[in-house]
Design an enzyme around this catalytic site. Structure first.
Site, PDB file in Angstrom:
ATOM      1  N   ARG A  82      40.759  36.320  36.468  1.00 20.01           N
ATOM      2  CA  ARG A  82      41.037  37.882  36.329  1.00 20.01           C
ATOM      3  C   ARG A  82      40.724  37.785  35.027  1.00 20.01           C
ATOM      4  NH1 ARG A  82      45.567  42.423  36.828  1.00 20.01           N
ATOM      5  NH2 ARG A  82      44.274  43.611  35.876  1.00 20.01           N
ATOM      6  N   HIS A 139      43.247  47.527  30.306  1.00 18.79           N
ATOM      7  CA  HIS A 139      44.284  46.375  30.161  1.00 18.79           C
ATOM      8  C   HIS A 139      45.162  46.752  28.848  1.00 18.79           C
ATOM      9  CE1 HIS A 139      46.450  43.048  32.719  1.00 18.79           C
ATOM     10  NE2 HIS A 139      47.713  44.350  31.001  1.00 18.79           N
ATOM     11  N   ASN A 195      44.373  49.140  34.491  1.00 14.70           N
ATOM     12  CA  ASN A 195      45.618  47.626  34.990  1.00 14.70           C
ATOM     13  C   ASN A 195      46.806  48.718  35.219  1.00 14.70           C
ATOM     14  OD1 ASN A 195      46.932  45.743  35.252  1.00 14.70           O
ATOM     15  ND2 ASN A 195      48.078  45.977  33.772  1.00 14.70           N
ATOM     16  N   GLU A 196      47.542  48.831  35.968  1.00 19.55           N
ATOM     17  CA  GLU A 196      48.918  49.560  36.498  1.00 19.55           C
ATOM     18  C   GLU A 196      48.968  51.547  35.742  1.00 19.55           C
ATOM     19  OE1 GLU A 196      51.584  47.032  34.722  1.00 19.55           O
ATOM     20  OE2 GLU A 196      51.276  45.465  36.477  1.00 19.55           O
ATOM     21  N   ASN A 242      49.293  44.522  42.561  1.00 23.01           N
ATOM     22  CA  ASN A 242      50.473  43.645  40.655  1.00 23.01           C
ATOM     23  C   ASN A 242      51.431  44.312  41.672  1.00 23.01           C
ATOM     24  OD1 ASN A 242      47.895  43.343  39.717  1.00 23.01           O
ATOM     25  ND2 ASN A 242      48.539  44.520  37.744  1.00 23.01           N
ATOM     26  N   TYR A 267      55.923  41.563  41.193  1.00 23.29           N
ATOM     27  CA  TYR A 267      56.695  40.680  40.459  1.00 23.29           C
ATOM     28  C   TYR A 267      57.975  40.764  41.390  1.00 23.29           C
ATOM     29  CZ  TYR A 267      53.298  40.469  36.942  1.00 23.29           C
ATOM     30  OH  TYR A 267      52.307  40.167  35.928  1.00 23.29           O
ATOM     31  N   GLU A 318      48.122  40.295  39.963  1.00 23.74           N
ATOM     32  CA  GLU A 318      49.028  39.513  39.466  1.00 23.74           C
ATOM     33  C   GLU A 318      49.887  39.900  39.901  1.00 23.74           C
ATOM     34  OE1 GLU A 318      50.229  41.663  36.319  1.00 23.74           O
ATOM     35  OE2 GLU A 318      48.323  41.724  35.769  1.00 23.74           O
ATOM     36  N   TRP A 378      49.607  35.239  37.367  1.00 22.76           N
ATOM     37  CA  TRP A 378      49.271  36.364  36.278  1.00 22.76           C
ATOM     38  C   TRP A 378      51.238  34.767  35.398  1.00 22.76           C
ATOM     39  CZ3 TRP A 378      47.468  39.934  33.104  1.00 22.76           C
ATOM     40  CH2 TRP A 378      48.424  39.357  31.617  1.00 22.76           C
ATOM     41  N   GLU A 392      53.829  39.234  25.160  1.00 19.91           N
ATOM     42  CA  GLU A 392      53.831  40.006  26.739  1.00 19.91           C
ATOM     43  C   GLU A 392      54.625  41.114  25.872  1.00 19.91           C
ATOM     44  OE1 GLU A 392      54.366  39.964  29.353  1.00 19.91           O
ATOM     45  OE2 GLU A 392      55.661  41.131  29.519  1.00 19.91           O
ATOM     46  N   TRP A 393      53.566  41.748  25.553  1.00 20.79           N
ATOM     47  CA  TRP A 393      53.490  43.624  25.336  1.00 20.79           C
ATOM     48  C   TRP A 393      54.934  43.507  23.889  1.00 20.79           C
ATOM     49  CZ3 TRP A 393      49.392  44.798  25.661  1.00 20.79           C
ATOM     50  CH2 TRP A 393      48.430  44.474  26.806  1.00 20.79           C
TER      51      TRP A 393
HETATM   52  C1  PNW Z   1      52.346  43.728  33.970  1.00 18.69           C
HETATM   53  N1  PNW Z   1      58.162  46.798  34.519  1.00 18.69           N
HETATM   54  O1  PNW Z   1      53.169  44.639  33.189  1.00 18.69           O
HETATM   55  C2  PNW Z   1      51.228  43.479  33.168  1.00 18.69           C
HETATM   56  O2  PNW Z   1      49.873  43.954  34.131  1.00 18.69           O
HETATM   57  C3  PNW Z   1      50.844  42.421  32.386  1.00 18.69           C
HETATM   58  O3  PNW Z   1      50.075  42.660  31.081  1.00 18.69           O
HETATM   59  C4  PNW Z   1      52.213  41.847  31.833  1.00 18.69           C
HETATM   60  O4  PNW Z   1      52.226  40.786  30.954  1.00 18.69           O
HETATM   61  C5  PNW Z   1      52.837  41.029  33.436  1.00 18.69           C
HETATM   62  O5  PNW Z   1      52.866  42.677  34.811  1.00 18.69           O
HETATM   63  C6  PNW Z   1      54.668  41.086  32.939  1.00 18.69           C
HETATM   64  O6  PNW Z   1      55.332  41.719  32.899  1.00 18.69           O
HETATM   65  C7  PNW Z   1      53.799  45.052  34.043  1.00 18.69           C
HETATM   66  O7  PNW Z   1      58.821  46.943  33.352  1.00 18.69           O
HETATM   67  C8  PNW Z   1      55.025  45.091  32.436  1.00 18.69           C
HETATM   68  O8  PNW Z   1      58.475  46.230  35.332  1.00 18.69           O
HETATM   69  C9  PNW Z   1      56.190  46.089  32.932  1.00 18.69           C
HETATM   70  C10 PNW Z   1      57.016  45.902  33.854  1.00 18.69           C
HETATM   71  C11 PNW Z   1      55.943  45.789  35.122  1.00 18.69           C
HETATM   72  C12 PNW Z   1      54.937  44.775  35.128  1.00 18.69           C
END
Ligand code: PNW
Length: 532
Positions: free
Chosen positions: A83, A129, A175-176, A315, A317, A381, A431, A438-439
């Site tokens: 992806r 994205h 994306n998100e 996605n 986490y 993800e 991911w 990482e943003w």
């Molecule tokens: C996702 N939060 O972002 C994105 O799709 C990816 O680009 C990123 O690298 C990855 O997760 C890991 O962070 C998120 O604050 C960013 O809960 C922030 C959050 C969740 C997902």
């Protein structure tokens, strides 16, 4: 819950896809190569204070130049799918519907897609994205201008279907959307960084703009899907849908207020987008919380929005313990914690504050989404950032036990959700393939299953990459020795293969016997033994 009576019921469908995920701005670098126009992240990441380490996306993992190496890495891990996202401003540098297409940008992605297919890797392509063309922000404030952005996005999507749709059969529109809207226009931590907080941004209104941006994102997604279905699907035979972020919400305790709070958290994190797209209505709580700040859809818009995703792109986490209260609308006026009532932590803490490892929540979320939205699920993800990994010397960082533990937990949960709960899960993308930009965290937070040494741009497989490859991706490959992937640089000698085999716990016998995750295997054997 159905208990399986044979170990073989723990298998996943034969066409199940394991893969890794990335995104254009996080890996490509070369922000001014090939006629690419600026994206909103280019300058934003250069403003002092916007990224934790003050670093930007100009180089990232240099994948614009090293894509062949990344492809070899995917091949070494043995994955059958990948992806990645397209940078809108590489394809249409100025972004708009009347702006020229960059043939150089098209060629870059076209060559990459061809190369993936030549290696038998199925592309899952994300159209958006987070790297909005800067010009569209400058012209009309991007996602805040529904009329303009919907038309520009749909034209961009159409160009992608036209140029790549003969070979790409799995499209992800957005994306998100929650992150686009809340983090970009509410909290102001992601580009374009708008917020009511004047210390953070000179412009913005966090009480209205995120909900307006989200509305435009839903409509842009939906009209692009309509274009695909009406003009391309029949000929190209692909599928298209959206990818939503959303973490499992667990009541802090069994008080009715906290049980309700957990549902409110899900309504805002997920239901805001998923309910309109899959069910054709907003969650009642969104309307109650926002009143007329929640933009409404016309009848005609509802007819385009409802049913506009062929699958559920998930996605996820972590899991949050939810307590009623607080004034954070972006969390549904719910407080999140990882500390249980007895003072213990929910799971292992990641490098980022918002992430702890709790695999049971992954299974609960799969069940919730499947029951509520009744769509096949692609996990697009899922991953973990090991605490302080960036401070470790590379040879130590490669032994990412917490990440291995995380992946072991979620993949066990996935297999159980499919086999014991009957959830239709068709793909899993970890991911990320690589440590990357990482943003707002810059490069200090590492999510990769492959370590990137940013000084040399060399890639090294971490134990987690090998774990996913050996325990899942190459499940049918018998007797594969637990050595690092071929293409990645040699693991520095220190505790290389010794540790790798300890983490995998592989012996010749069990690698032959089954690819199944250990916990699932044990449960299955016990069930068989008991005659269940
Ligand atoms: C996702 N939060 O972002 C994105 O799709 C990816 O680009 C990123 O690298 C990855 O997760 C890991 O962070 C998120 O604050 C960013 O809960 C922030 C959050 C969740 C997902």
């Amino acid at each position: 819950m159905v208990t399986p009576n044979t170990p073989s019921s723990y298998e996943l469908p034969s066409n199940f896809l394991w893969g890794f995920a990335t995104a254009s701005f996080q890996i490509e670098g070369s922000t001014d190569a090939g006629g690419r126009g600026k994206s909103i992240w280019d300058d934003f990441s250069k403003i002092p204070g916007k990224t934790l380490d003050g670093r930007d996306g100009d180089v990232a993992t240099d994948s614009y130049n090293r894509w062949q190496e990344d492809l070899d890495l995917l091949v070494s891990y043995g994955v059958k799918s990948y992806r990645f996202s397209l940078a809108w401003s590489r394809i249409i540098p100025l972004g708009g519907r009347d702006d020229p297409i960059s043939e150089e940008g098209i060629k870059f992605y076209s060559d990459f897609i061809d190369a993936l297919l030549a290696k038998g890797i199925t592309p899952f392509v994300t159209l958006y994205h987070w790297d909005l063309p800067q010009t569209l922000h400058d012209r009309y404030l991007g996602w805040l201008n529904k009329t303009e952005i919907v038309q520009d996005y749909v034209r961009y999507a159409r160009v992608c279907f036209e140029r790549f749709g003969d070979r790409v059969k799995h499209w992800l529109t957005m994306n998100e959307p929650w992150c686009i809207s809340i983090l970009g226009y509410g909290r102001g931590v992601f580009a374009p960084g708008r917020s009511s907080d004047r210390l953070r941004s000179p412009e913005g209104d966090s009480s209205t703009e995120p909900w307006i941006a989200g509305h435009s994102v839903i409509l842009s997604h939906a009209y692009a899907v309509r274009a695909y279905r009406e003009e391309f699907k029949q000929k190209q035979g692909g599928e298209i849908g959206v990818t939503l972020n959303g973490d499992w919400a667990m009541p802090y305790d069994d008080s009715p207020a906290n049980i309700e709070a957990a549902q409110h958290a899900l309504d805002v994190a997920i239901g805001w987008f998923a309910d309109p797209i899959y069910l054709g209505s907003y969650p009642a709580y969104m309307k109650e919380m926002l009143g007329d700040r929640l933009p409404s859809f016309t009848e005609e818009e509802w007819s385009v929005v409802k049913g506009s995703s062929d699958f559920y792109g998930m996605n996820t986490y972590t899991t949050n313990l939810c307590k009623a209260g607080g004034e954070d609308e972006f969390q549904g006026n719910v407080e999140y914690t990882f500390t249980r009532p007895d003072g213990t932590q929910l799971g292992t803490q990641a490098h980022c504050a918002w992430l702890q490892d709790y695999p049971e929540g992954f299974r609960d979320l799969l069940n919730y989404l499947y029951k509520r939205y009744r769509k096949p699920i692609y996990v697009t993800e899922n991953g973990f950032a090991v605490k302080d990994e960036d401070k470790k010397p590379v040879e130590e960082a490669l032994h990412d036990d917490d990440r291995v533990q995380y992946y072991r937990g979620v993949t066990d949960s996935l297999i159980k959700a499919v086999n014991e709960d009957g959830v239709d899960v068709r793909a899993y993308f970890a991911w990320s393939l690589l440590d990357n930009f990482e943003w707002a965290d810059g490069y200090v937070t590492r999510f990769g299953v492959t370590y990137v040494d940013y000084k040399t741009q060399k890639r090294y497989a971490k134990d987690s990459g090998n774990f996913i490859a050996k325990d899942h991706v190459q499940q049918e490959e018998k007797d594969a020795p637990p050595t690092p992937v071929k293409n990645a640089k040699e693991v520095p000698p220190a505790h290389g293969s010794k540790r790798a085999s300890a983490v995998h716990g592989k012996t010749k016998e069990n690698s032959k016997r089954s690819w199944k995750a250990p916990l699932a295997r044990i449960t299955a054997y016990v069930s068989t033994f008991l005659g269940l």
